[in-house]
Design a protein around this motif. Sequence first.
Motif, PDB file in Angstrom:
ATOM      1  N   HIS A  55       0.853  -1.188   0.000  1.00 36.36           N
ATOM      2  CA  HIS A  55       0.000   0.000   0.000  1.00 36.36           C
ATOM      3  C   HIS A  55       0.894   1.244   0.000  1.00 36.36           C
ATOM      4  O   HIS A  55       1.855   1.322   0.791  1.00 36.36           O
ATOM      5  CB  HIS A  55      -0.911  -0.003   1.232  1.00 36.36           C
ATOM      6  CG  HIS A  55      -2.019   0.998   1.180  1.00 36.36           C
ATOM      7  ND1 HIS A  55      -1.817   2.347   1.312  1.00 36.36           N
ATOM      8  CD2 HIS A  55      -3.376   0.830   1.019  1.00 36.36           C
ATOM      9  CE1 HIS A  55      -2.973   2.989   1.240  1.00 36.36           C
ATOM     10  NE2 HIS A  55      -3.946   2.087   1.060  1.00 36.36           N
ATOM     11  N   LEU A  61      -0.456  -2.616   5.142  1.00 39.12           N
ATOM     12  CA  LEU A  61      -1.539  -2.935   4.222  1.00 39.12           C
ATOM     13  C   LEU A  61      -0.999  -3.302   2.851  1.00 39.12           C
ATOM     14  O   LEU A  61       0.074  -2.838   2.451  1.00 39.12           O
ATOM     15  CB  LEU A  61      -2.508  -1.756   4.099  1.00 39.12           C
ATOM     16  CG  LEU A  61      -3.246  -1.331   5.375  1.00 39.12           C
ATOM     17  CD1 LEU A  61      -4.129  -0.127   5.099  1.00 39.12           C
ATOM     18  CD2 LEU A  61      -4.069  -2.484   5.940  1.00 39.12           C
ATOM     19  N   LYS A  62      -1.762  -4.109   2.129  1.00 37.67           N
ATOM     20  CA  LYS A  62      -1.406  -4.500   0.772  1.00 37.67           C
ATOM     21  C   LYS A  62      -2.602  -4.244  -0.146  1.00 37.67           C
ATOM     22  O   LYS A  62      -3.764  -4.340   0.287  1.00 37.67           O
ATOM     23  CB  LYS A  62      -1.012  -5.974   0.701  1.00 37.67           C
ATOM     24  CG  LYS A  62       0.254  -6.306   1.485  1.00 37.67           C
ATOM     25  CD  LYS A  62       0.560  -7.799   1.417  1.00 37.67           C
ATOM     26  CE  LYS A  62       1.812  -8.125   2.241  1.00 37.67           C
ATOM     27  NZ  LYS A  62       2.103  -9.574   2.218  1.00 37.67           N
ATOM     28  N   VAL A  63      -2.293  -3.926  -1.394  1.00 38.54           N
ATOM     29  CA  VAL A  63      -3.328  -3.746  -2.406  1.00 38.54           C
ATOM     30  C   VAL A  63      -3.328  -4.992  -3.282  1.00 38.54           C
ATOM     31  O   VAL A  63      -2.339  -5.289  -3.963  1.00 38.54           O
ATOM     32  CB  VAL A  63      -3.082  -2.475  -3.240  1.00 38.54           C
ATOM     33  CG1 VAL A  63      -4.184  -2.318  -4.288  1.00 38.54           C
ATOM     34  CG2 VAL A  63      -2.994  -1.252  -2.345  1.00 38.54           C
ATOM     35  N   GLN A  75     -10.016  -4.906  -7.143  1.00 38.82           N
ATOM     36  CA  GLN A  75      -9.018  -4.331  -6.238  1.00 38.82           C
ATOM     37  C   GLN A  75      -9.530  -4.402  -4.802  1.00 38.82           C
ATOM     38  O   GLN A  75     -10.626  -3.953  -4.490  1.00 38.82           O
ATOM     39  CB  GLN A  75      -8.716  -2.891  -6.623  1.00 38.82           C
ATOM     40  CG  GLN A  75      -7.648  -2.236  -5.718  1.00 38.82           C
ATOM     41  CD  GLN A  75      -7.233  -0.888  -6.226  1.00 38.82           C
ATOM     42  OE1 GLN A  75      -6.445  -0.797  -7.175  1.00 38.82           O
ATOM     43  NE2 GLN A  75      -7.752   0.165  -5.632  1.00 38.82           N
ATOM     44  N   VAL A  77      -8.098  -3.858  -0.628  1.00 40.32           N
ATOM     45  CA  VAL A  77      -7.065  -3.497   0.340  1.00 40.32           C
ATOM     46  C   VAL A  77      -7.164  -4.466   1.507  1.00 40.32           C
ATOM     47  O   VAL A  77      -8.241  -4.662   2.079  1.00 40.32           O
ATOM     48  CB  VAL A  77      -7.239  -2.048   0.827  1.00 40.32           C
ATOM     49  CG1 VAL A  77      -6.195  -1.724   1.887  1.00 40.32           C
ATOM     50  CG2 VAL A  77      -7.136  -1.086  -0.337  1.00 40.32           C
ATOM     51  N   CYS A  78      -6.032  -5.080   1.846  1.00 38.55           N
ATOM     52  CA  CYS A  78      -6.029  -6.143   2.860  1.00 38.55           C
ATOM     53  C   CYS A  78      -4.852  -5.958   3.811  1.00 38.55           C
ATOM     54  O   CYS A  78      -3.757  -5.588   3.390  1.00 38.55           O
ATOM     55  CB  CYS A  78      -5.964  -7.506   2.166  1.00 38.55           C
ATOM     56  SG  CYS A  78      -5.932  -8.929   3.287  1.00 38.55           S
ATOM     57  N   ASN A 109     -12.757   3.356   0.922  1.00 42.65           N
ATOM     58  CA  ASN A 109     -11.535   4.070   0.545  1.00 42.65           C
ATOM     59  C   ASN A 109     -10.616   4.020   1.744  1.00 42.65           C
ATOM     60  O   ASN A 109     -10.872   4.653   2.772  1.00 42.65           O
ATOM     61  CB  ASN A 109     -11.851   5.510   0.151  1.00 42.65           C
ATOM     62  CG  ASN A 109     -10.628   6.199  -0.448  1.00 42.65           C
ATOM     63  OD1 ASN A 109      -9.634   6.432   0.242  1.00 42.65           O
ATOM     64  ND2 ASN A 109     -10.714   6.551  -1.731  1.00 42.65           N
ATOM     65  N   ARG A 111      -7.002   4.715   3.182  1.00 40.30           N
ATOM     66  CA  ARG A 111      -5.757   5.487   2.993  1.00 40.30           C
ATOM     67  C   ARG A 111      -5.587   5.917   1.548  1.00 40.30           C
ATOM     68  O   ARG A 111      -4.500   5.807   0.978  1.00 40.30           O
ATOM     69  CB  ARG A 111      -4.548   4.658   3.452  1.00 40.30           C
ATOM     70  CG  ARG A 111      -4.531   4.293   4.935  1.00 40.30           C
ATOM     71  CD  ARG A 111      -4.141   5.500   5.790  1.00 40.30           C
ATOM     72  NE  ARG A 111      -3.967   5.135   7.184  1.00 40.30           N
ATOM     73  CZ  ARG A 111      -2.796   4.795   7.719  1.00 40.30           C
ATOM     74  NH1 ARG A 111      -1.714   4.785   6.955  1.00 40.30           N
ATOM     75  NH2 ARG A 111      -2.705   4.494   8.983  1.00 40.30           N
ATOM     76  N   VAL A 113      -6.889   4.590  -1.188  1.00 39.35           N
ATOM     77  CA  VAL A 113      -6.977   3.531  -2.198  1.00 39.35           C
ATOM     78  C   VAL A 113      -8.350   2.879  -2.091  1.00 39.35           C
ATOM     79  O   VAL A 113      -8.775   2.473  -0.999  1.00 39.35           O
ATOM     80  CB  VAL A 113      -5.860   2.478  -2.015  1.00 39.35           C
ATOM     81  CG1 VAL A 113      -6.031   1.358  -3.034  1.00 39.35           C
ATOM     82  CG2 VAL A 113      -4.487   3.119  -2.143  1.00 39.35           C
ATOM     83  N   SER A 115     -11.229   0.154  -2.179  1.00 38.92           N
ATOM     84  CA  SER A 115     -11.296  -1.284  -1.894  1.00 38.92           C
ATOM     85  C   SER A 115     -12.709  -1.751  -2.201  1.00 38.92           C
ATOM     86  O   SER A 115     -13.682  -1.257  -1.631  1.00 38.92           O
ATOM     87  CB  SER A 115     -10.956  -1.572  -0.433  1.00 38.92           C
ATOM     88  OG  SER A 115     -11.005  -2.967  -0.165  1.00 38.92           O
TER      89      SER A 115
END
Length: 807
Positions: A55, A61-63, A75, A77-78, A109, A111, A113, A115
């Motif tokens: 992220h 965090l990961k996208v 997409q 966010v996890c 949304n 941060r 990005v 989701s």
Amino acid sequence: MKFTLSWLKEHLETDATLDEICTRLTEIGLEVEEVDDKAAFKPFVIARVVSAEKHPQADRLKVLMVDTGSGAPVQVVCGAPNARAGLVGAFAAPGTYVPGIDVTLAVGNIRGVESRGMMCSEKEMQISDNHDGIIDLPDDAPVGQSYAAYAHLDDPVIEINLTPNRPDCTSIHGIARDLAASGLGTLKTRAAPSFAVEGETPVKLTLDLDDPKLCPGFALRLVRGVRNGPSPRWMQQRLTAIGLRPINALVDITNYMTFDQGRPMHVFDAAKVTGNLTVRRAREGETVLALDQREYKLGPNNVVISDEDGIESIGGIMGGEHSGCDENTVDVLIESALWDPMNIAKSGRSLGIITDARYRFERGVDPEYMVPGLERTTELVLDLCGGTPARAEVVGYKGYEPKVVDFPYSEVKRLTGLEVSTEESNAILARLGFTVSGTGERVSVAVPSWRPDVDGKADLVEEVMRIHGVDNIKPAPLESHAAVNGRILTTLQIRTRAAKRALASRGMLEAVTWSFIPEDQAKLFGGGSPALRLANPIAAEMSDMRPSLLPGLLTAAQRNADKGYGDVAIFEVSGTYENDRPDGQRRVAGGIRRGTASLAGGGRMWSNAVKGGGKPVDVFDAKADALAVIEACGLPMGNIQIEQGGPEWYHPGRSGTIKMGPKVVLGYFGEFHPLTLEALDVSGALCGFEVYLDAMAEPKKKATRTKPALELSPFQAVKRDFAFVVDKTVESGAIIKAATGADRKLVTGVNVFDIFEGASVGEGKKSVAIEVQIQPVERTLTDEDFEALTQKIVASVAKFTGGVLRS
């Protein structure tokens, strides 16, 4: 009682749908309360993580780009530590309700990005408490398909409302047996467990009980060398589905057996048991730390299992924490025992413990399955945990002696109205496990060991009826009576209703009080005998059946007064208990008035004074209420006698006894004795009454229900006043009775209107003035007629009371 559809079909061979099974369960008396078809899990699909990038605004965090099998990657966010490219897991799209976190997803949304969904953990799916990472499935899991179907989370859960008389259906096997008996499939029979045993169980067991019924049997087996890890996923899923939390393999097996076979089991860590085991009564003041982490203080009414160091388990209710099995358990003792249902119920209630084991033992478990249940549990332990079993130790069990019920087939028609052939009745009973012997219209039926609720022929009729089909009972109107408007209610029912209406019309409110009262209150009102003491009271202060309605009404009035409602007039028409025989139950109408709650009106309102209200209630208010009940019940008021005094809980000088003739007591009324009120912790102006409706004679039967013609005399009624000097001890009622009896044809009413005491009438004397109503019937009375009637009245009063006409 909850179970899943697949679990049921493990015991029942059937092609029936969920709806058909639920309908049939209700038809045979196992009412379905709720069905969870697991629709909440349908939106979750299997998805593959195509890529996992860091992220840009958050280190943890990961996208993810997720392939859901329905088009372009999505997409997400996890923050899960195990999120990576290539992982296959469970995906929830926006709009999906996630049960584990009680949230309905939306496009978010995080941060900066976007989701569009969520990769779920086991906790979020309510599979387990694991929340360390998202679900990680095998690489060959079918992307795009339902995750619930893949993970067997779509198994519907059925909940039935089980009545207390059906202990056989506290198991899924028992429910399947009932369904099979109704024709919905075939009951599966599992092969008997088979395994080799090595040596004896070294821990011996002793039944040290003064009453063998407390523990009719006990089976114990040692299994050495077990590995007690988590139970397999299929078992965890089934236990979780019915609301149980998986703990470890050994504990989960016992819970599984409780629901699968209705056979509560218990396991001890053998390394924590010192010496041999003894089943005994607990000693006064002994304590045990149970598996629920609570310490319980026990007594001789509780049956326990103990070793040389102390109590290890509360028999049939809950095990002890000390000998519980955990991941370090290597050798395990498996217990399968029988317990007295009444003792289990009392112990569980007194200790405040509710468990699945208690639920079954207090209703009655199958005694013949004690040893087979141990064998089946051992088989599960060997399959899931390994180990080497020893030979079982069985103590106390003497076998099952079937109850035999005499069953006339005609009872089915008589009690249900159903026409069921003898062949079908026999077939139904046989499918349910009963053994029918004999021929003809009356046979003998042996009751199976798993049906302790079946005691008589009516129980067998119920079995035939529910399997044949309650829905086959055709509605039919009640048979008409021979006479128009024939009486339906009994005399007592009619008088009960009449008494309620009469008291309600006098401004009193109906109350419903407990039939159970404290022992000290029962003794205060003439009760408290051991025969009327409850064996299993719902509370310590509700120990005895009430001998009177008055304690409950008085304490109810005081509770109202404590809350600011001091002027209370309440009544109850219900049962009281003189002994434990059927004829010892009385039907009583009772009531009390408190404060200024008289018929004229309560409170200090100025308008009440005009009507005679606003005064404290007294004995005469209670007398009027009691007489109103008697009059409403249709008794001839001219035959009613009132004597001074009543039972000891009434004030001796302000109470009375109502009689019909010299022997039949209809009731009592009056103000209450101060000591009675003090014992009840009740205060204030109080009066009350009780009338025994069942003491009233049956009314004489009339040739017709038609009311006779109204006959009114055409002659003018006349009133004459008399004043008699009598001893102070003479009751006014005796004068009224004597005057009325002088000439019952002419004298239609007598009332007292004045009582005088003074020196002018003599020492120990009083003057009672009465008004006599005279109604001529055949002709106008002459002066000579009145003079003759006057002489009769004076002579009658003198004869029965010793009174003389005041000059």
